[in-house]
Scaffold this motif. Structure first.
Motif, mmCIF file in Angstrom:
data_model
loop_
_atom_site.group_PDB
_atom_site.id
_atom_site.type_symbol
_atom_site.label_atom_id
_atom_site.label_comp_id
_atom_site.label_asym_id
_atom_site.label_seq_id
_atom_site.Cartn_x
_atom_site.Cartn_y
_atom_site.Cartn_z
ATOM 1 N N GLY A 44 0.794 -1.155 -0.171
ATOM 2 C CA GLY A 44 0.203 0.226 -0.110
ATOM 3 C C GLY A 44 0.920 1.324 0.220
ATOM 4 O O GLY A 44 0.325 2.418 -0.301
ATOM 5 N N ASP A 79 2.734 4.341 -1.307
ATOM 6 C CA ASP A 79 2.881 4.988 -2.674
ATOM 7 C C ASP A 79 3.108 6.499 -2.311
ATOM 8 O O ASP A 79 3.553 6.814 -1.247
ATOM 9 N N VAL A 123 1.929 10.217 -2.363
ATOM 10 C CA VAL A 123 0.556 11.137 -2.096
ATOM 11 C C VAL A 123 0.875 12.511 -1.927
ATOM 12 O O VAL A 123 1.779 12.565 -1.323
ATOM 13 N N LEU A 177 -3.901 7.298 2.403
ATOM 14 C CA LEU A 177 -3.264 5.996 2.163
ATOM 15 C C LEU A 177 -3.659 5.083 3.191
ATOM 16 O O LEU A 177 -3.898 5.252 4.224
ATOM 17 N N VAL A 197 6.315 5.321 1.891
ATOM 18 C CA VAL A 197 5.306 6.285 1.838
ATOM 19 C C VAL A 197 6.002 7.542 1.644
ATOM 20 O O VAL A 197 6.908 8.182 2.192
#
Length: 125
Positions: free
Chosen positions: A8, A10, A12, A18, A121
């Motif tokens: 998950g 990513d 952003v 997220l 992230v």
């Protein structure tokens, strides 16, 4: 063989959301707590949140309280970290970890028995 697999991560934009997943397998007992940690480049590892398997209690670091939510789906052996209102300072590699205990969860990294490999992230415009 115990495995923790994060997914998950990513890129952003600030203010975005997220959801990270931590899929657990290989545990022979239901008594294990899952915690999320993060580490940004050049910074120390930081405990983010944890979920107690025995009573469902959760705990959050002050830096994410009110923005992040941890949850567990026992049918899927998966723990989620829903992250809302993301800020650039949330940029880090996020790790899930498991502690084999029937006690309440903690964010003591040295108490963890198993670790995932991490999910990146990045919060940036």
């Amino acid at each position: 063989q115990v495995q923790l697999v994060e997914s998950g991560g990513d890129l952003v934009q600030p203010g975005g959301s997220l959801r990270l997943s931590c899929a657990a397998s290989g545990f022979t007992s239901d008594y294990y707590n899952i915690a999320w940690f993060r580490q940004a480049p050049g910074k120390e590892r930081e405990g983010v949140s944890c979920f107690s398997s025995t009573d469902g209690r959760t705990f959050y670091a002050d830096s994410v309280k009110g923005r992040f939510t941890i949850s567990r789906d026992n049918s899927k052996n998966t723990v989620y970290l829903q992250m809302n209102g993301l800020k650039p300072e949330d940029t880090a590699t996020y790790y899930c970890a498991a502690e084999l205990t029937a006690s309440r969860c903690s964010l003591r990294w040295y108490a963890m028995d198993y670790w995932g490999k991490g999910a990146l992230v990045t919060v940036s415009s």
